[in-house]
Design a protein around this motif. Structure first.
Motif, PDB file in Angstrom:
ATOM      1  N   VAL A   1       0.842  -1.202   0.000  1.00 14.72           N
ATOM      2  CA  VAL A   1       0.000   0.000   0.000  1.00 14.72           C
ATOM      3  C   VAL A   1       0.877   1.252   0.000  1.00 14.72           C
ATOM      4  N   ALA A   2       1.910   1.259   0.842  1.00 15.10           N
ATOM      5  CA  ALA A   2       2.798   2.430   0.907  1.00 15.10           C
ATOM      6  C   ALA A   2       3.459   2.666  -0.448  1.00 15.10           C
TER       7      ALA A   2
ATOM      8  N   VAL B   1      -5.639   3.031   4.766  1.00 21.60           N
ATOM      9  CA  VAL B   1      -5.977   1.787   4.073  1.00 21.60           C
ATOM     10  C   VAL B   1      -5.845   0.652   5.087  1.00 21.60           C
ATOM     11  N   GLY B   2      -6.979   0.185   5.579  1.00 20.15           N
ATOM     12  CA  GLY B   2      -6.965  -0.889   6.575  1.00 20.15           C
ATOM     13  C   GLY B   2      -6.783  -2.239   5.899  1.00 20.15           C
ATOM     14  N   ILE B   3      -5.852  -3.025   6.406  1.00 19.67           N
ATOM     15  CA  ILE B   3      -5.538  -4.320   5.812  1.00 19.67           C
ATOM     16  C   ILE B   3      -5.865  -5.450   6.790  1.00 19.67           C
ATOM     17  N   GLY B   4      -6.720  -6.363   6.371  1.00 17.00           N
ATOM     18  CA  GLY B   4      -6.968  -7.599   7.124  1.00 17.00           C
ATOM     19  C   GLY B   4      -8.016  -7.487   8.212  1.00 17.00           C
TER      20      GLY B   4
ATOM     21  N   ASP C   1     -12.676   8.313  14.853  1.00 10.60           N
ATOM     22  CA  ASP C   1     -11.526   7.428  14.723  1.00 10.60           C
ATOM     23  C   ASP C   1     -11.528   6.937  13.275  1.00 10.60           C
ATOM     24  N   ARG C   2     -10.630   7.494  12.461  1.00 12.80           N
ATOM     25  CA  ARG C   2     -10.660   7.150  11.038  1.00 12.80           C
ATOM     26  C   ARG C   2     -10.185   5.717  10.798  1.00 12.80           C
ATOM     27  N   HIS C   3      -9.628   5.122  11.842  1.00 13.65           N
ATOM     28  CA  HIS C   3      -9.195   3.733  11.726  1.00 13.65           C
ATOM     29  C   HIS C   3     -10.300   2.749  12.116  1.00 13.65           C
TER      30      HIS C   3
ATOM     31  N   ASN D   1     -11.242  -0.301   3.707  1.00 19.23           N
ATOM     32  CA  ASN D   1     -10.967  -1.547   4.427  1.00 19.23           C
ATOM     33  C   ASN D   1     -10.870  -2.698   3.432  1.00 19.23           C
ATOM     34  N   PHE D   2      -9.812  -3.490   3.573  1.00 17.28           N
ATOM     35  CA  PHE D   2      -9.666  -4.729   2.804  1.00 17.28           C
ATOM     36  C   PHE D   2      -9.634  -5.894   3.790  1.00 17.28           C
ATOM     37  N   PRO D   3     -10.791  -6.521   4.055  1.00 12.56           N
ATOM     38  CA  PRO D   3     -10.838  -7.595   5.047  1.00 12.56           C
ATOM     39  C   PRO D   3     -10.008  -8.819   4.653  1.00 12.56           C
ATOM     40  N   ALA D   4      -9.571  -9.560   5.668  1.00 12.09           N
ATOM     41  CA  ALA D   4      -8.725 -10.741   5.455  1.00 12.09           C
ATOM     42  C   ALA D   4      -9.325 -11.720   4.448  1.00 12.09           C
TER      43      ALA D   4
END
Ligand SMILES: [Zn+2]
Length: 680
Positions: free
Chosen positions: A386-387, A420-423, A465-467, A488-491
């Protein structure tokens, strides 16, 4: 505003993707058709063997990775819930809560023995309502956090109104209270007002169903009552905004002070309503459909008290019908399952019990899911991807010639605050305040909806909370949260063919990298232009930027207009333009990021393919999908996403694809460098 169409809020429509089962890691050679020239038909070059051997199941309109991954996630969740159910865990633990909720749903004998007793206190309370003031309080007590305008996009509640707690349109640093129209048991106003034979038949069946449910719950005159309830719902439906109107956020930003409701929407005793809802201290709200609020409120005054009391009683019976004795549960399925949705058979009870646990204890299950199926190394690797993809976009934005410097600065600001939330989430839901009993499914669900309501109203006025996540890890999907400037990209979607921890970078950048790039590009494209870097509703593009953007994207629309899945049906380049732009942007940025990750070193080969070949093949293989003719025609006519075949072939706009597969002039997908479309 795109968040409301499934391509934006819901990244993977059910119709695309490919079979996930595979032993090797990286490109699945056995799915390809090497007899096809990549420059003539890249989609079949990547997926020809898969297409030839894959059958579409009889009960589905198409087949692809999305459905296969959903089956895989369901299977895993089943196992986790079954393990928890056998574990005999200590009271108060998540595991015990999962077990107790599961067992309470499975306890059919206990449910039959209780009969309609769990309903009785609620029906008594409604029967005791003497006037419109008490009615307003009772209506307020039904308010739940059960709608969601932009994230998981759900505009339906059978209660009079619905609440959505989310970052404010005008103050995105704090959570605000959004109120939405409600009061319809059927899915949408169209079901009450539509004049087609199908809609008329549904209405007739619905009224009979309402009468049947009332009768089973012990009401006299059930048919006369049902007629009045349906008439009341019909009157509400006429006040409702249409689905298309709901999706326009610019009509939705209507801040009302609590004290203004009485003047703006007279009829309902609003002070009592808010007291019933526990919101008597909430100063302001954002009213999504002001005209519907005025209309529905007026109906509370004009329609008879008895009709409203029956409306309330029927709401409770219907909402809990599935966990009441078999006669009620069967009647409920006969209407909502069979008549409305065309389902012929109910899923087995254990499978419904698992779904129930997934809904009410989603994070408790998700925490176990993430631990078992999504190792920290995968999370770290994807976060690094992502980075790199964000950095690739930063460079591309800098290099744009058509964008105003001020717009560029805001685009980069938006990129730097993007989460970008991962998992899985970083803050798991705490369920300790949610009481679950092994022999009380009715109470478990009742308390569950209140638990969610109190949790959500507890956020009001607090800093955002943006997370915060809006999907559980076991969900096979991904979501864009425009008010949080987050995704969000769930696991459960970070699985082959999208992501494979054992595959080389070339594969993962071509597969999930292109998907992430697609989504990131939406945050500063024409759709993302409506929300700034803080998630505020503010168009930060200049009119000149918009004009330039439109001119340069016309070429891509024209390219897609030439695709013809059927002799009598071509793609509509304008209808699919935003998504096609995002595809080109996603592949281009992920390709840059992949090369940055290589850091000048040569890529390892896999099955004889170079790194660049693996990158494009992986992209093409995520797009494998096989629709029936009807499903494909429907998609061409209504979907903002092009069919997967043409989304695959868009690699023809990327310069690096040509040398990777020695694509030459004269081959069907060949475009001269001047004809290739570059937007970001
Ligand atoms: Zn998209």
């Amino acid at each position: 505003m795109g968040a409301v169409v499934w391509g934006f809020a819901m990244i993977w429509p059910a119709a695309r993707g490919q079979q996930a089962a595979q032993e090797s890691h990286g490109v699945v050679v056995g799915n390809m058709d090497p007899a096809v020239k990549p420059g003539d038909d890249f989609f079949r070059y990547c997926n020809g063997a898969w297409l030839a051997r894959t059958e579409i199941p009889a009960d589905r309109g198409s087949v692809g990775a999305f459905l296969t991954l959903r089956d895989k996630s369901d299977q895993r969740v089943n196992e986790l819930v079954e393990d928890a159910a056998k574990a005999n865990a200590a009271p108060g633990t998540n595991k015990r809560k999962i077990a107790d909720l599961f067992h309470s749903y499975m306890d059919e004998a206990g449910i039959e023995a209780k009969g309609i007793a769990p309903l009785e206190p609620h029906l008594k309370e409604i029967a005791a309502i003497q006037d419109k003031k008490a009615l307003a309080f009772a209506l307020g007590k039904t308010l739940r956090a059960d709608v969601d305008a932009l994230n998981n996009t759900n505009f339906h509640t059978a209660n009079l109104f619905g609440l959505w707690v989310a970052p404010g349109f005008n103050d995105s640093e704090h959570y605000a209270a959004y109120l939405m129209q409600g009061g319809l048991q059927l899915p949408d106003r169209e079901y009450y007002t539509g004049q087609s034979e199908r809609m008329k038949n549904v209405r007739t069946a619905y009224q009979a169903h309402v009468a049947a449910m009332l009768k089973l719950a012990g009401f006299s005159d059930s048919e006369a009552r049902a007629a009045k309830i349906v008439a009341l719902e019909h009157a509400i439906a006429e006040k409702h905004r249409t689905l298309a109107d709901n999706e326009n956020i610019h009509n939705a930003n209507n801040p009302w002070k609590r004290t203004e409701f009485a003047a703006k929407a007279p009829g309902l005793d609003w002070a009592e309503y808010f007291r019933g809802a526990g919101l008597e201290k909430q100063e302001s709200f954002i009213v999504w459909q002001p005209d519907a609020f005025a209309g529905e409120s007026a109906l509370v005054a004009s329609e008879p008290l008895e009709a409203w009391k029956d409306f309330l009683a029927y709401r409770v019976i219907e909402a809990y019908g599935g966990v009441l004795p078999k006669a009620l549960a069967d009647e409920r399925f006969a209407f909502f399952g069979k008549t409305l949705q065309g389902t012929t058979e109910q899923r087995p009870r254990w499978s419904r019990a698992v779904t129930m646990v997934n809904v009410w204890l989603g994070d408790a299950v998700g925490q176990m899911y993430a631990k078992q199926y999504f190792p920290p190394e995968s999370k770290a690797r994807l976060e690094k991807m992502v980075a790199n993809i964000e950095e690739a976009f930063r460079k591309r934005i800098d290099a744009l010639t058509w964008m105003d410097p001020a717009t560029k600065a805001e685009a980069k600001a938006k990129l730097s605050t993007l989460y970008v939330g991962i998992g899985y989430t970083e803050h798991w839901q705490d369920y300790s305040a949610y009481e679950i009993k092994a022999d009380d499914i009715f109470g478990n669900l009742w308390r569950g909806s209140l638990f969610v309501y109190h949790r959500e109203t507890g956020f009001l006025g607090k800093p955002v909370d943006r997370h915060e996540w809006s999907m559980t890890p076991q969900t096979v999907n991904a979501v864009n949260l425009p008010l949080q400037n987050a995704m969000n990209f769930p696991a459960a979607i970070l699985e082959p063919p999208f992501f494979d921890a054992k595959a080389p970078d070339a594969f993962n950048y071509g597969a999930i990298g292109a998907v992430i790039g697609h989504e990131v590009s939406h945050t500063f494209d024409e759709e993302g232009a409506a929300f700034d870097s803080k998630g505020r509703v503010r168009n930060w593009w200049t009119p000149a930027d918009m004009a330039h953007f439109e001119a340069s994207t016309n070429k891509l629309a024209e390219q897609y207009d030439t695709y013809k899945p059927f002799p009598d049906l071509a793609l509509n380049g304008k209808q699919t333009l935003n998504e096609n732009i995002a595809d080109v942007a996603g592949i281009a940025a992920s390709y840059d990021a992949y090369h940055a990750a290589l850091g000048g070193k040569a890529a390892p080969e896999q099955a004889g393919f170079t790194g660049d070949q693996q990158f494009f093949l992986a992209y093409g293989q995520t797009r494998a999908g096989k629709p029936r003719e009807g499903a494909l025609r429907l998609q061409v006519m209504t979907d903002p996403h092009a069919p997967s075949e043409y989304r695959t072939d868009t690699v023809r706009n990327i310069d690096a694809w040509y040398p990777a597969f020695q694509v030459k002039e004269g081959e069907k997908l060949y475009l001269s460098p001047a004809e290739r479309v570059r937007i970001w």
